[in-house]
Design a protein around this motif. Sequence first.
Motif, PDB file in Angstrom:
ATOM      1  N   GLY A  26      31.457  42.981  46.619  1.00 23.06           N
ATOM      2  CA  GLY A  26      31.262  43.178  45.188  1.00 23.06           C
ATOM      3  C   GLY A  26      31.182  41.917  44.382  1.00 23.06           C
ATOM      4  O   GLY A  26      30.602  41.917  43.294  1.00 23.06           O
ATOM      5  N   ALA A  27      31.771  40.821  44.855  1.00 26.39           N
ATOM      6  CA  ALA A  27      31.777  39.588  44.073  1.00 26.39           C
ATOM      7  C   ALA A  27      30.347  39.082  43.904  1.00 26.39           C
ATOM      8  O   ALA A  27      29.661  38.788  44.875  1.00 26.39           O
ATOM      9  CB  ALA A  27      32.633  38.532  44.755  1.00 26.39           C
ATOM     10  N   GLY A  28      29.890  39.023  42.660  1.00 25.66           N
ATOM     11  CA  GLY A  28      28.532  38.583  42.381  1.00 25.66           C
ATOM     12  C   GLY A  28      27.499  39.666  42.491  1.00 25.66           C
ATOM     13  O   GLY A  28      26.313  39.420  42.239  1.00 25.66           O
ATOM     14  N   VAL A  32      30.736  42.999  37.590  1.00 22.81           N
ATOM     15  CA  VAL A  32      32.050  43.052  36.958  1.00 22.81           C
ATOM     16  C   VAL A  32      32.672  41.666  36.943  1.00 22.81           C
ATOM     17  O   VAL A  32      32.650  40.954  37.954  1.00 22.81           O
ATOM     18  CB  VAL A  32      32.971  44.043  37.714  1.00 22.81           C
ATOM     19  CG1 VAL A  32      34.391  43.981  37.165  1.00 22.81           C
ATOM     20  CG2 VAL A  32      32.426  45.456  37.611  1.00 22.81           C
ATOM     21  N   LEU A  33      33.211  41.293  35.798  1.00 27.69           N
ATOM     22  CA  LEU A  33      34.006  40.075  35.707  1.00 27.69           C
ATOM     23  C   LEU A  33      35.451  40.477  36.004  1.00 27.69           C
ATOM     24  O   LEU A  33      36.180  40.929  35.126  1.00 27.69           O
ATOM     25  CB  LEU A  33      33.879  39.453  34.314  1.00 27.69           C
ATOM     26  CG  LEU A  33      32.456  39.043  33.903  1.00 27.69           C
ATOM     27  CD1 LEU A  33      32.436  38.542  32.469  1.00 27.69           C
ATOM     28  CD2 LEU A  33      31.887  37.991  34.841  1.00 27.69           C
ATOM     29  N   ALA A 382      41.235  34.923  40.525  1.00 26.95           N
ATOM     30  CA  ALA A 382      41.650  34.642  41.899  1.00 26.95           C
ATOM     31  C   ALA A 382      40.751  33.545  42.452  1.00 26.95           C
ATOM     32  O   ALA A 382      39.531  33.744  42.559  1.00 26.95           O
ATOM     33  CB  ALA A 382      41.551  35.905  42.751  1.00 26.95           C
ATOM     34  N   PRO A 383      41.283  32.392  42.795  1.00 26.02           N
ATOM     35  CA  PRO A 383      40.448  31.244  43.170  1.00 26.02           C
ATOM     36  C   PRO A 383      39.519  31.483  44.353  1.00 26.02           C
ATOM     37  O   PRO A 383      38.497  30.803  44.470  1.00 26.02           O
ATOM     38  CB  PRO A 383      41.479  30.156  43.496  1.00 26.02           C
ATOM     39  CG  PRO A 383      42.681  30.528  42.696  1.00 26.02           C
ATOM     40  CD  PRO A 383      42.706  32.031  42.687  1.00 26.02           C
ATOM     41  N   LEU A 384      39.832  32.437  45.218  1.00 23.45           N
ATOM     42  CA  LEU A 384      38.952  32.693  46.356  1.00 23.45           C
ATOM     43  C   LEU A 384      37.597  33.238  45.937  1.00 23.45           C
ATOM     44  O   LEU A 384      36.600  33.000  46.617  1.00 23.45           O
ATOM     45  CB  LEU A 384      39.619  33.678  47.332  1.00 23.45           C
ATOM     46  CG  LEU A 384      40.574  33.090  48.361  1.00 23.45           C
ATOM     47  CD1 LEU A 384      41.271  34.197  49.128  1.00 23.45           C
ATOM     48  CD2 LEU A 384      39.841  32.170  49.330  1.00 23.45           C
ATOM     49  N   TYR A 385      37.551  33.980  44.830  1.00 23.72           N
ATOM     50  CA  TYR A 385      36.271  34.603  44.465  1.00 23.72           C
ATOM     51  C   TYR A 385      35.929  34.539  42.980  1.00 23.72           C
ATOM     52  O   TYR A 385      34.836  34.950  42.581  1.00 23.72           O
ATOM     53  CB  TYR A 385      36.235  36.067  44.929  1.00 23.72           C
ATOM     54  CG  TYR A 385      37.432  36.885  44.545  1.00 23.72           C
ATOM     55  CD1 TYR A 385      37.589  37.391  43.263  1.00 23.72           C
ATOM     56  CD2 TYR A 385      38.424  37.165  45.491  1.00 23.72           C
ATOM     57  CE1 TYR A 385      38.694  38.148  42.918  1.00 23.72           C
ATOM     58  CE2 TYR A 385      39.546  37.921  45.149  1.00 23.72           C
ATOM     59  CZ  TYR A 385      39.665  38.407  43.873  1.00 23.72           C
ATOM     60  OH  TYR A 385      40.777  39.159  43.521  1.00 23.72           O
ATOM     61  N   THR A 386      36.800  34.033  42.144  1.00 22.37           N
ATOM     62  CA  THR A 386      36.499  33.931  40.715  1.00 22.37           C
ATOM     63  C   THR A 386      35.851  32.587  40.409  1.00 22.37           C
ATOM     64  O   THR A 386      36.365  31.539  40.800  1.00 22.37           O
ATOM     65  CB  THR A 386      37.772  34.077  39.873  1.00 22.37           C
ATOM     66  OG1 THR A 386      38.415  35.315  40.181  1.00 22.37           O
ATOM     67  CG2 THR A 386      37.435  34.059  38.383  1.00 22.37           C
ATOM     68  N   VAL A 389      32.431  30.214  35.539  1.00 19.42           N
ATOM     69  CA  VAL A 389      31.589  30.917  34.574  1.00 19.42           C
ATOM     70  C   VAL A 389      32.074  32.353  34.357  1.00 19.42           C
ATOM     71  O   VAL A 389      31.824  32.932  33.298  1.00 19.42           O
ATOM     72  CB  VAL A 389      30.103  30.914  34.990  1.00 19.42           C
ATOM     73  CG1 VAL A 389      29.520  29.519  34.930  1.00 19.42           C
ATOM     74  CG2 VAL A 389      29.898  31.546  36.363  1.00 19.42           C
ATOM     75  N   ASP A 390      32.769  32.926  35.324  1.00 19.51           N
ATOM     76  CA  ASP A 390      33.353  34.260  35.117  1.00 19.51           C
ATOM     77  C   ASP A 390      34.397  34.210  34.015  1.00 19.51           C
ATOM     78  O   ASP A 390      34.458  35.085  33.151  1.00 19.51           O
ATOM     79  CB  ASP A 390      33.990  34.771  36.414  1.00 19.51           C
ATOM     80  CG  ASP A 390      32.972  35.014  37.522  1.00 19.51           C
ATOM     81  OD1 ASP A 390      31.799  35.231  37.197  1.00 19.51           O
ATOM     82  OD2 ASP A 390      33.368  34.975  38.699  1.00 19.51           O
ATOM     83  N   VAL A 391      35.244  33.179  34.052  1.00 15.20           N
ATOM     84  CA  VAL A 391      36.255  33.019  33.010  1.00 15.20           C
ATOM     85  C   VAL A 391      35.581  32.770  31.666  1.00 15.20           C
ATOM     86  O   VAL A 391      35.955  33.368  30.644  1.00 15.20           O
ATOM     87  CB  VAL A 391      37.214  31.865  33.375  1.00 15.20           C
ATOM     88  CG1 VAL A 391      38.136  31.534  32.205  1.00 15.20           C
ATOM     89  CG2 VAL A 391      38.036  32.234  34.613  1.00 15.20           C
ATOM     90  N   TRP A 392      34.586  31.901  31.658  1.00 15.49           N
ATOM     91  CA  TRP A 392      33.863  31.600  30.412  1.00 15.49           C
ATOM     92  C   TRP A 392      33.262  32.867  29.823  1.00 15.49           C
ATOM     93  O   TRP A 392      33.418  33.158  28.637  1.00 15.49           O
ATOM     94  CB  TRP A 392      32.777  30.566  30.690  1.00 15.49           C
ATOM     95  CG  TRP A 392      32.215  29.897  29.461  1.00 15.49           C
ATOM     96  CD1 TRP A 392      32.573  28.693  28.955  1.00 15.49           C
ATOM     97  CD2 TRP A 392      31.195  30.416  28.590  1.00 15.49           C
ATOM     98  NE1 TRP A 392      31.841  28.410  27.814  1.00 15.49           N
ATOM     99  CE2 TRP A 392      30.992  29.453  27.562  1.00 15.49           C
ATOM    100  CE3 TRP A 392      30.446  31.588  28.566  1.00 15.49           C
ATOM    101  CZ2 TRP A 392      30.062  29.628  26.541  1.00 15.49           C
ATOM    102  CZ3 TRP A 392      29.521  31.781  27.538  1.00 15.49           C
ATOM    103  CH2 TRP A 392      29.335  30.812  26.537  1.00 15.49           C
ATOM    104  N   ASP A 393      32.558  33.632  30.652  1.00 11.74           N
ATOM    105  CA  ASP A 393      31.896  34.847  30.161  1.00 11.74           C
ATOM    106  C   ASP A 393      32.907  35.881  29.674  1.00 11.74           C
ATOM    107  O   ASP A 393      32.673  36.574  28.671  1.00 11.74           O
ATOM    108  CB  ASP A 393      31.019  35.457  31.257  1.00 11.74           C
ATOM    109  CG  ASP A 393      29.779  34.622  31.552  1.00 11.74           C
ATOM    110  OD1 ASP A 393      29.411  33.784  30.707  1.00 11.74           O
ATOM    111  OD2 ASP A 393      29.188  34.803  32.638  1.00 11.74           O
TER     112      ASP A 393
END
Length: 418
Positions: A26-28, A32-33, A382-386, A389-393
Amino acid sequence: MDLTRAAAAALDDADPLAGFRARFAGAGEDGVLYLDGNSLGRMPRETPAALARVVEEEWARGLIGSWSSWIGAATRIGDLLAEGVLGARPGEVLVGDSTTVDLYKLLVAAADARPGRDVLVCCADDFPTDRYVVAGVAAARGMTVREVPADIDEGLDPAVLAAALDERVAAVVLSAVAYRSGALVDLAAVTRTARDAGALVVWDLSHAAGAVPVELAAAGADLAVGCSYKYLNGGPGAPAFLYVRRELQESLRQPIWGWFGQRDQFAMGPAYDPVPGIERFAVGTPPVLGLAPVEVGVRLVAEAGVDRLAAKGRKLGELAIALADAWLAPHGVAVASPRDPARRGGHVTLAHPQAWQLTQALVDRGVVPDFRTPDRVRLGPAPLYTRFVDVWDAVDRLREVLATGAHESYPTERSRVT
């Protein structure tokens, strides 16, 4: 700090952990952010195959013949956790049961190891399960609970804790990372303070394992528990882990006397005689299906390296805080986590009187944080998959919600409950 989206994208381009994102379902792809990895981690892509192997090969075809590979899984995966995540030694970590059950087992064992002491200490703002278990053990044993106050945002003051410790205290239960604000406790310093008072500490590592270095052996920690479905990505309801310092194992006896903790268990002896090592804290048959995803998640974290994960986690948190200060503060949002990255775990908490409505508005806009009482929005990258730009968005969408007042149309938490 450059707060443009281009700057966030540049951080992603330079991220040494960027390749791990593709290893999570699901990542990317789902749009979903997802900023709730501190509650439930995403599923690793390897997990379905690991489960299928256990189900289709070991169970369906191997049947009872697979028992030889199952029986040692709890300690084998425990050793993976010890070496790759927890900074512990082989034979000190066991996987199985729930965090609550593991906490109960270790707390009772700790209280028994300090006869004549009649007080258990916990933090008044700690996760409810921890406080409930402490209260239940105290009630059953005629002991007193001494709750230490803590600031909802800054966390526990070590001096306040030290003042609560005396010759009556048998055991202390504390979280290494506060579940609400992410405030980080100095595990080694608190362990020394409690030991000087003659008490044992049971650490809850649920919000720490896989997010920040804990280094149990170096800290001299005695006892710890933690869940595996947050930063370890073991899946909903995944079995928890417990840690017991090697030097303490033979002197402690946990209260649930199951046959998996028994010496020479297949002799089916008439009396309980616990095995000398970490296995004495086991109870029944290991949750074989649940252990398979935990092993996948632990291996991923160990491969990435906790130090690298923590370094990225600090940067993700710093970006979230800088954006909140620049964009959200004018709308009444306050950072409710320690600003010093050395005092903060893996998540960042924001305070706003309408936090519940803001959380629901974000979910409807493809951002998944979570809400914590009384008025907090938690962002758990979560640093493995976040990505950065996810945080920014995500913060940008929260800015848009606040600017337009879109959250005003959502019911309050009270009306939702009633």
